[in-house]
Motif scaffolding. Sequence first.
Motif, PDB file in Angstrom:
ATOM      1  N   ILE A 178      49.410  53.933  48.556  1.00 15.98           N
ATOM      2  CA  ILE A 178      47.979  54.230  48.447  1.00 15.98           C
ATOM      3  C   ILE A 178      47.754  55.020  47.164  1.00 15.98           C
ATOM      4  CG2 ILE A 178      45.981  55.254  49.598  1.00 15.98           C
ATOM      5  CD1 ILE A 178      47.724  55.248  52.185  1.00 15.98           C
ATOM      6  N   GLU A 210      42.230  56.391  46.464  1.00 14.71           N
ATOM      7  CA  GLU A 210      42.049  55.937  47.839  1.00 14.71           C
ATOM      8  C   GLU A 210      42.392  57.033  48.833  1.00 14.71           C
ATOM      9  OE1 GLU A 210      40.794  53.232  48.934  1.00 14.71           O
ATOM     10  OE2 GLU A 210      40.710  51.948  47.167  1.00 14.71           O
ATOM     11  N   SER A 261      40.262  49.811  51.795  1.00 14.17           N
ATOM     12  CA  SER A 261      40.765  49.627  50.439  1.00 14.17           C
ATOM     13  C   SER A 261      40.604  48.180  50.013  1.00 14.17           C
ATOM     14  CB  SER A 261      42.244  50.026  50.362  1.00 14.17           C
ATOM     15  OG  SER A 261      42.776  49.710  49.087  1.00 14.17           O
ATOM     16  N   SER A 274      44.583  47.289  47.974  1.00  9.76           N
ATOM     17  CA  SER A 274      45.883  47.193  48.634  1.00  9.76           C
ATOM     18  C   SER A 274      46.110  45.783  49.154  1.00  9.76           C
ATOM     19  CB  SER A 274      45.971  48.195  49.796  1.00  9.76           C
ATOM     20  OG  SER A 274      45.888  49.511  49.319  1.00  9.76           O
TER      21      SER A 274
END
Length: 308
Positions: A61, A65, A76, A79
């Motif tokens: 991460i 984020e 997100s 990702s």
Amino acid sequence: IVFNLLSNAFKFTLEGKISVVLRRIPPTSEELLLPAGAPLSNTASPTGWIELWVRDTGVGISEAELAQLFKRFHKSETSKGRSFEGSGIGLALLKELVTLHKGSVSVESRVNVGSTFCVRMPAGTRTLTPAASPSRHISKEYIDEARSWISSPSPLHHNSSSSSSSSSTSSSPSLSSTPSSSSRESNSTMSDSLPSQPFAILLVDDNADMRAYLSDLIMKQHPTWLVTCVNDGGEAMAAIHEEIPDLILSDVMMPNVNGFELIAAIRSHPDPQIAHISVILISARAGEQACIDGLKAGTSPVIFFHFY
């Protein structure tokens, strides 16, 4: 709490390993001096602490984020995981539950290295209500969800026109072997007005529950329609080349090929029948920028929703 953390770890760990550690932390000498029945807090517990650590070697991460991670409806967009399904409230709910138990949750993460979540709560049952008991059936939901990421289901087709037509045929009154000219004209007009093929919808969503819900909702309202379900934009393009639908209902955030990329592929397709397919986007991204992105991608209208 446990299954939520494990679900996220499985979702975003494409290779490597996941480790789970549960340990008991004894109370400090200062905590032992606390009077019996003293109010619990997330900094002092006379019974000590329970710590749950979930580590993975997943996608990680980013710092940007991390600041938004425990906010409701935050998902997100960068990702890469096995699935983008979800409403964006899982970690927010986890933090609220931990807080109710006078605990805390922390996370450390590095992009392309992995993440470590730590949940720390007072040991014992003082934070539980007398009626509270652990749920024994919730695990199946998380396990079924994880299995759906591993094996991608084949496109699902829903259509009840055949059963509807058979039942209507059996209940139809007998007709004269030599119908009148007005009857023949009426039957001919009705036949010409009916479509030769059922209205076809291609439903694109990586969330199995959402696919089932939307397809069932459509079929209840329009039982003669044909609904084909796929997991992402890549599978959608393959399905389109097999059979061109009348309408596409698509999620935005999906693995492999997302909704905006799917629309771009459709609008730039050399076959005009494919390039002009009507598309409706269904997404939890309800901001003004999301609407602009949808219109730029070449879709109209755009429908956004939030699930609470």
